[in-house]
Design a protein around this motif. Sequence first.
Motif, short mmCIF file in Angstrom:
data_model
loop_
_atom_site.label_atom_id
_atom_site.label_comp_id
_atom_site.label_asym_id
_atom_site.label_seq_id
_atom_site.Cartn_x
_atom_site.Cartn_y
_atom_site.Cartn_z
N GLU A 104 33.99 30.14 26.49
CA GLU A 104 35.14 30.01 27.38
C GLU A 104 34.78 30.33 28.84
O GLU A 104 35.48 29.91 29.76
N SER A 105 33.70 31.08 29.05
CA SER A 105 33.32 31.51 30.41
C SER A 105 32.28 30.62 31.05
O SER A 105 31.84 30.89 32.17
N HIS A 106 31.86 29.55 30.37
CA HIS A 106 30.76 28.73 30.89
C HIS A 106 31.14 27.96 32.15
O HIS A 106 30.28 27.67 32.98
N LEU B 239 36.87 38.44 45.03
CA LEU B 239 36.50 38.68 43.63
C LEU B 239 37.56 39.51 42.93
O LEU B 239 38.29 40.27 43.55
N ALA B 240 37.62 39.36 41.61
CA ALA B 240 38.73 39.93 40.83
C ALA B 240 38.53 41.41 40.53
O ALA B 240 37.44 41.85 40.16
N GLY B 241 39.62 42.17 40.69
CA GLY B 241 39.65 43.54 40.21
C GLY B 241 39.97 43.56 38.72
O GLY B 241 40.30 42.53 38.12
N LEU C 230 37.70 33.44 43.25
CA LEU C 230 36.93 33.14 42.03
C LEU C 230 37.61 33.78 40.82
O LEU C 230 37.95 34.96 40.83
N GLU C 231 37.81 32.98 39.78
CA GLU C 231 38.28 33.52 38.50
C GLU C 231 37.07 34.09 37.75
O GLU C 231 36.11 33.37 37.49
N SER C 232 37.13 35.36 37.41
CA SER C 232 35.98 36.01 36.79
C SER C 232 35.72 35.50 35.37
O SER C 232 36.67 35.13 34.66
N LEU D 265 29.86 40.22 32.75
CA LEU D 265 30.88 39.84 33.73
C LEU D 265 30.36 40.05 35.14
O LEU D 265 30.48 39.17 36.00
N GLY D 266 29.75 41.20 35.37
CA GLY D 266 29.23 41.52 36.70
C GLY D 266 28.11 40.60 37.11
O GLY D 266 28.10 40.05 38.22
N ARG D 267 27.14 40.42 36.23
CA ARG D 267 25.97 39.60 36.58
C ARG D 267 26.37 38.15 36.85
O ARG D 267 25.92 37.53 37.83
#
Length: 360
Positions: free
Chosen positions: A99-101, A124-126, A152-154, A179-181
Amino acid sequence: MVTVNLGLLHYVLDHVYGACVHRTKISPQFFSGGWGGSKLELLERMIRQLFPEVESQNWPPTVVKPIWRTVWESRTACLREGIFKTPCDEQLLSALPPESHNARVAFLIPKSVPPQKMACVVHLAGTGDHTFERRLRLGGPLLRENIATMVLESPFYGQRRPLLQHGAKLLCVSDLLLLGRATIEEARSLLYWLDNEEGFGKMGVCGLSMGGVHAAMVGSLHPTPVATLPFLSPHSAVVAFCEGILKHATAWEALREELAAQNAAMTLEEVKERMRNVLSLTDVTRFPIPKNPNAVIFVAATDDGYIPKHSVLELQKAWPGSEVRWVTGGHVSSFLLHNGEFRRAIIDSLSRLQWKESPL
């Protein structure tokens, strides 16, 4: 006459909010699925490769080509949404949930202004910021200053959230590092796109809380000077999950049970030490000083129950030339009440950068 200690009130508000959101059993805790097994080992290895040689690791961002659609257009501004394949390498891509690709961005831009006379800031998202709306509201008034906003949607958030994940409660510790990388890779690629494809005169990156940690990392690792704006942010995720209110939202027992399968005598304190060790990889003081530290402005809250003052000051000390601005409030109240200060910091930070091409 009754005097009210407003600082204490803000601090208590953070703890009341934290108790309602994190200490109740209404929703799962963070990392209820454990450490992440081989994915965590892979990420630890990949991130450790950055240290202590991180200064020489200013690898060029990967080129992305977003596909855009117009959401709305007015006489003075335009909002577009774009989608692109995450620029992560194959190892990271295979670790990310399907889903994150694909990454999603919103792009709010003034019209009738040449790009070289504009700036653009990537927001960037909190933690828990699944949509574009809040960050677009923050950036909207900056259109008058010829500052565009890219949101940006994380990974793991919004339409990129894995099916089994409840809200923002990441299933595994490895997910936090992933998520961070991935966010860092995507943000650097977007800054490169704004610079080289669109020709913007100045760029910046900002974020609130977790997004601020990621913004600091992006500002540190980007090969050219960018305005860097961490808002209400710690110097490391250790602070958030081991010292601040989020420690009450962490599934310590599930993490202990997984480690106890390998070592029956594992105590809760040893589990927390393991967590500190893993999350020390997010310590921004270990990252190189940004190319223009004068364009780094931290905005921190005086009575933050999530982020202690010492954490903000550690990062300022590690980046000589950076500035800290204090707003009166806690984490929650500042998030709600101080958008004006956040916007002022964005304007001031960008003003400390040279125009790529001086406007005529």
